[in-house]
Write a protein that holds these residues in place. Structure first.
Motif, short mmCIF file in Angstrom:
data_model
loop_
_atom_site.label_atom_id
_atom_site.label_comp_id
_atom_site.label_asym_id
_atom_site.label_seq_id
_atom_site.Cartn_x
_atom_site.Cartn_y
_atom_site.Cartn_z
N LEU A 65 25.53 21.01 0.02
CA LEU A 65 26.38 21.99 -0.67
C LEU A 65 25.54 22.95 -1.50
O LEU A 65 25.72 24.18 -1.42
N LEU A 66 24.63 22.43 -2.27
CA LEU A 66 23.84 23.26 -3.18
C LEU A 66 22.79 24.10 -2.47
O LEU A 66 22.30 25.09 -3.02
N ALA A 67 22.44 23.73 -1.23
CA ALA A 67 21.44 24.49 -0.46
C ALA A 67 22.03 25.71 0.23
O ALA A 67 21.30 26.58 0.71
N ARG A 68 23.35 25.79 0.31
CA ARG A 68 23.98 26.93 0.99
C ARG A 68 23.67 28.22 0.24
O ARG A 68 23.75 28.26 -0.98
N PRO A 69 23.35 29.29 0.96
CA PRO A 69 23.05 30.56 0.30
C PRO A 69 24.28 31.13 -0.39
O PRO A 69 25.42 30.90 0.04
N LEU A 70 24.04 31.87 -1.47
CA LEU A 70 25.13 32.51 -2.20
C LEU A 70 25.38 33.89 -1.63
O LEU A 70 24.45 34.59 -1.24
N VAL A 71 26.65 34.26 -1.60
CA VAL A 71 27.03 35.60 -1.14
C VAL A 71 27.90 36.26 -2.21
O VAL A 71 28.40 35.60 -3.11
N ALA A 72 28.07 37.56 -2.09
CA ALA A 72 28.81 38.34 -3.08
C ALA A 72 30.31 38.01 -3.05
O ALA A 72 30.87 37.68 -2.02
N PHE A 73 30.94 38.14 -4.20
CA PHE A 73 32.38 38.02 -4.32
C PHE A 73 33.08 39.31 -3.91
O PHE A 73 34.24 39.31 -3.55
N SER A 74 32.38 40.44 -3.98
CA SER A 74 33.03 41.74 -3.88
C SER A 74 33.66 42.04 -2.53
O SER A 74 34.50 42.92 -2.44
N ASP A 75 33.30 41.32 -1.49
CA ASP A 75 33.89 41.63 -0.18
C ASP A 75 34.91 40.58 0.27
O ASP A 75 35.24 40.50 1.42
N LYS A 76 35.42 39.80 -0.67
CA LYS A 76 36.36 38.73 -0.29
C LYS A 76 37.44 38.55 -1.34
O LYS A 76 37.16 38.55 -2.54
N ASP A 77 38.65 38.39 -0.88
CA ASP A 77 39.78 38.08 -1.74
C ASP A 77 40.00 36.57 -1.69
O ASP A 77 40.24 36.02 -0.61
N LEU A 78 39.91 35.90 -2.81
CA LEU A 78 40.05 34.44 -2.85
C LEU A 78 41.48 33.96 -2.84
O LEU A 78 41.72 32.75 -2.77
N THR A 79 42.47 34.87 -2.95
CA THR A 79 43.85 34.42 -3.06
C THR A 79 44.26 33.61 -1.83
O THR A 79 43.80 33.84 -0.72
N GLY A 80 45.12 32.63 -2.09
CA GLY A 80 45.65 31.78 -1.03
C GLY A 80 45.45 30.32 -1.34
O GLY A 80 45.05 29.93 -2.44
N ASN A 81 45.76 29.50 -0.35
CA ASN A 81 45.67 28.05 -0.48
C ASN A 81 44.29 27.56 -0.07
O ASN A 81 43.72 28.05 0.92
N TRP A 82 43.78 26.58 -0.80
CA TRP A 82 42.47 26.00 -0.55
C TRP A 82 42.56 24.49 -0.63
O TRP A 82 43.39 23.96 -1.36
N LYS A 83 41.69 23.80 0.09
CA LYS A 83 41.50 22.38 -0.20
C LYS A 83 40.32 22.33 -1.16
O LYS A 83 39.39 23.14 -1.08
N CYS A 84 40.39 21.40 -2.12
CA CYS A 84 39.37 21.34 -3.17
C CYS A 84 39.07 19.88 -3.49
O CYS A 84 39.91 19.01 -3.34
N ARG A 85 37.84 19.66 -3.92
CA ARG A 85 37.45 18.32 -4.37
C ARG A 85 36.46 18.45 -5.51
O ARG A 85 35.78 19.47 -5.65
N THR A 86 36.40 17.41 -6.31
CA THR A 86 35.50 17.40 -7.45
C THR A 86 34.34 16.45 -7.18
O THR A 86 34.52 15.35 -6.67
N ILE A 87 33.16 16.90 -7.56
CA ILE A 87 31.94 16.10 -7.50
C ILE A 87 31.47 15.95 -8.93
O ILE A 87 31.35 16.94 -9.66
N LYS A 88 31.25 14.71 -9.36
CA LYS A 88 30.80 14.44 -10.72
C LYS A 88 29.35 13.96 -10.66
O LYS A 88 29.06 12.95 -10.02
N ALA A 89 28.46 14.70 -11.32
CA ALA A 89 27.03 14.38 -11.30
C ALA A 89 26.56 14.01 -12.70
O ALA A 89 26.85 14.71 -13.67
N GLY A 90 25.84 12.90 -12.79
CA GLY A 90 25.30 12.44 -14.07
C GLY A 90 26.38 11.88 -14.97
O GLY A 90 27.57 11.96 -14.67
N GLY A 91 25.97 11.27 -16.05
CA GLY A 91 26.95 10.72 -16.99
C GLY A 91 27.26 9.27 -16.70
O GLY A 91 26.35 8.46 -16.50
N LEU A 92 28.55 8.92 -16.67
CA LEU A 92 28.96 7.52 -16.48
C LEU A 92 28.45 6.91 -15.18
O LEU A 92 28.12 5.74 -15.12
#
Length: 191
Positions: A65-92
């Motif tokens: 996930l972290l190795a994927r290249p970053l791209v600009a936000f300016s050419d994409k509309d994020l509106t809509g439905n997404w699947k999402c998940r949380t990754i917890k790093a460090g701590g407990l």
């Protein structure tokens, strides 16, 4: 260039830019959240170092996930439905990757708004431009179907993070030093 074509060109540019909330993020961000963003790099490094001690299969997913290249936000509309998940790093725990849930991004005319609509840990908030390849998210943490408090209600519910886009169908928010459980939360989004 005459005014007509100039305004038409500006309108085309405006349509390709992401929706952004009115008012600067600096007017709304709490001092505590500004401090968390100021220490983002240091916090992120410490959390990812701890995450390396996690399950090797989970570490591989995080690294990919972290190795994927970053791209600009300016050419994409994020509106809509997404699947999402949380990754917890460090701590407990060194590294925990949760399953996929439902999230939705809307544009209320003042900018993009995120709402996690399933799962026990929820978030609701707004994005602010922070350059071509990064946005700032100010949100509110809630549990189950409890109504999210307004941002600025206190450290137990306030959330801050940097959003990064990887492609038309993948992006993430990195939350440094969240109040609960981990040193870094990463919310990953896919369609």
């Amino acid at each position: 260039m005459t005014p007509g074509p100039l305004f038409a060109a500006l309108a085309v540019v405006a349509l390709t830019l992401p929706a952004q909330a009115d008012g600067g993020v600096q007017k709304q961000i709490t001092a505590a959240d500004k401090a968390r963003l100021d220490k983002y790099g240091e916090t992120r490094k410490a959390a990812l170092d701890e995450a390396k001690a996690g399950d090797p299969a989970a570490v591989k997913q995080l690294d990919e996930l972290l190795a994927r290249p970053l791209v600009a936000f300016s050419d994409k509309d994020l509106t809509g439905n997404w699947k999402c998940r949380t990754i917890k790093a460090g701590g407990l725990s060194p590294l925990v990757i949760y399953g996929w849930f439902k999230c939705k991004v809307t544009d209320d005319g003042s900018g993009w708004r995120l709402e996690k609509i399933s799962g026990s840990q929820r978030t609701a908030g707004r994005f602010f431009d922070d350059g071509e390849k990064r946005a700032i998210y100010l949100g509110s943490f809630s549990v189950n179907n409890d109504k999210a408090k307004p941002y600025g209600s206190g450290p137990e519910s306030d959330q801050v993070g940097y959003a990064f886009r990887n492609s038309a169908s993948e992006w993430r928010i990195e939350f440094p030093a969240p109040y609960y459980e981990s040193k870094l939360d990463i919310m990953e989004f896919k369609r």
